[in-house]
Write a protein that holds these residues in place. Structure first.
Motif, mmCIF file in Angstrom:
data_model
loop_
_atom_site.group_PDB
_atom_site.id
_atom_site.type_symbol
_atom_site.label_atom_id
_atom_site.label_comp_id
_atom_site.label_asym_id
_atom_site.label_seq_id
_atom_site.Cartn_x
_atom_site.Cartn_y
_atom_site.Cartn_z
ATOM 1 N N TRP A 1 0.806 -1.224 0.000
ATOM 2 C CA TRP A 1 0.000 0.000 0.000
ATOM 3 C C TRP A 1 0.840 1.276 0.000
ATOM 4 C CZ3 TRP A 1 -3.204 -2.428 4.458
ATOM 5 C CH2 TRP A 1 -4.044 -3.419 3.938
ATOM 6 N N LYS A 2 2.177 1.164 0.167
ATOM 7 C CA LYS A 2 3.094 2.312 0.156
ATOM 8 C C LYS A 2 2.618 3.419 1.103
ATOM 9 C CE LYS A 2 4.449 1.202 -4.501
ATOM 10 N NZ LYS A 2 4.423 1.533 -5.902
ATOM 11 N N LEU A 3 2.505 3.043 2.369
ATOM 12 C CA LEU A 3 1.960 3.945 3.385
ATOM 13 C C LEU A 3 3.011 4.902 3.928
ATOM 14 C CD1 LEU A 3 -0.106 1.209 5.214
ATOM 15 C CD2 LEU A 3 -0.995 2.983 3.693
ATOM 16 N N GLY A 4 2.561 6.092 4.298
ATOM 17 C CA GLY A 4 3.427 7.072 4.941
ATOM 18 C C GLY A 4 3.327 7.015 6.454
ATOM 19 N N ILE A 5 2.118 6.700 6.955
ATOM 20 C CA ILE A 5 1.877 6.585 8.388
ATOM 21 C C ILE A 5 0.985 5.371 8.629
ATOM 22 C CG2 ILE A 5 0.885 7.659 10.450
ATOM 23 C CD1 ILE A 5 1.362 10.386 9.148
ATOM 24 N N VAL A 6 1.358 4.555 9.617
ATOM 25 C CA VAL A 6 0.568 3.393 9.999
ATOM 26 C C VAL A 6 0.244 3.498 11.479
ATOM 27 C CG1 VAL A 6 0.567 0.874 10.203
ATOM 28 C CG2 VAL A 6 1.722 1.953 8.285
ATOM 29 N N ILE A 7 -1.027 3.389 11.805
ATOM 30 C CA ILE A 7 -1.476 3.391 13.193
ATOM 31 C C ILE A 7 -2.043 2.006 13.469
ATOM 32 C CG2 ILE A 7 -2.996 4.464 14.896
ATOM 33 C CD1 ILE A 7 -3.081 6.878 12.792
ATOM 34 N N LEU A 8 -1.360 1.256 14.301
ATOM 35 C CA LEU A 8 -1.787 -0.103 14.620
ATOM 36 C C LEU A 8 -2.396 -0.118 16.015
ATOM 37 C CD1 LEU A 8 1.319 -2.059 13.278
ATOM 38 C CD2 LEU A 8 -0.851 -1.620 12.106
ATOM 39 N N GLU B 1 10.901 10.159 5.508
ATOM 40 C CA GLU B 1 11.075 10.862 4.239
ATOM 41 C C GLU B 1 9.798 11.579 3.817
ATOM 42 O OE1 GLU B 1 12.488 8.005 1.431
ATOM 43 O OE2 GLU B 1 14.271 7.540 2.600
ATOM 44 N N VAL B 2 8.671 11.194 4.432
ATOM 45 C CA VAL B 2 7.372 11.755 4.068
ATOM 46 C C VAL B 2 6.873 12.748 5.110
ATOM 47 C CG1 VAL B 2 4.962 11.178 3.554
ATOM 48 C CG2 VAL B 2 6.788 9.675 2.773
ATOM 49 N N VAL B 3 7.064 12.426 6.388
ATOM 50 C CA VAL B 3 6.595 13.295 7.466
ATOM 51 C C VAL B 3 7.697 13.519 8.489
ATOM 52 C CG1 VAL B 3 4.166 12.647 7.266
ATOM 53 C CG2 VAL B 3 5.636 11.378 8.798
#
Length: 108
Positions: A28-35, A78-80
């Protein structure tokens, strides 16, 4: 485009489950993951990198109490860029981030 997912994973203790989560994050090429509901009493760099893979990442966790709860936020540096974090004792936390394009947002 910044891609964010909040996902109740119902446990991240099992290695096979972490591999499946990692495949989804990569696909999914995610920038942020909240698990949510990690059920991890102590989160470590090793576990986080097993979930995300290689790369310049940051993370913050709210540990589970026994086998209940646990929240883990992982982001691509690199994104945030994380500006601040506010962590609660039992219920959660908020991380203030800045997109590389200069916009700001809060996530929990």
């Amino acid at each position: 485009m910044l891609k964010i997912i909040s996902w109740n994973i119902k446990g991240a203790r099992d290695k096979k489950k972490r591999i499946k989560i990692r495949k989804c994050i990569k696909l999914w090429k995610l920038g942020i993951v909240i698990l949510q509901e990690t059920k991890l009493e102590r989160c470590t760099d090793r576990i986080v990198h097993h979930l995300w893979g290689r790369g310049d990442i940051g993370w913050v966790a709210l540990d589970a109490i026994g086998l209940s709860g646990g929240i883990l936020i992982i982001w691509n540096n690199e994104v945030v860029q994380v500006k601040d974090e506010i962590k609660g004792t039992f219920s959660g936390f908020m991380v203030l981030v800045k997109w590389t394009k200069g916009r700001e947002c809060g996530g929990s």
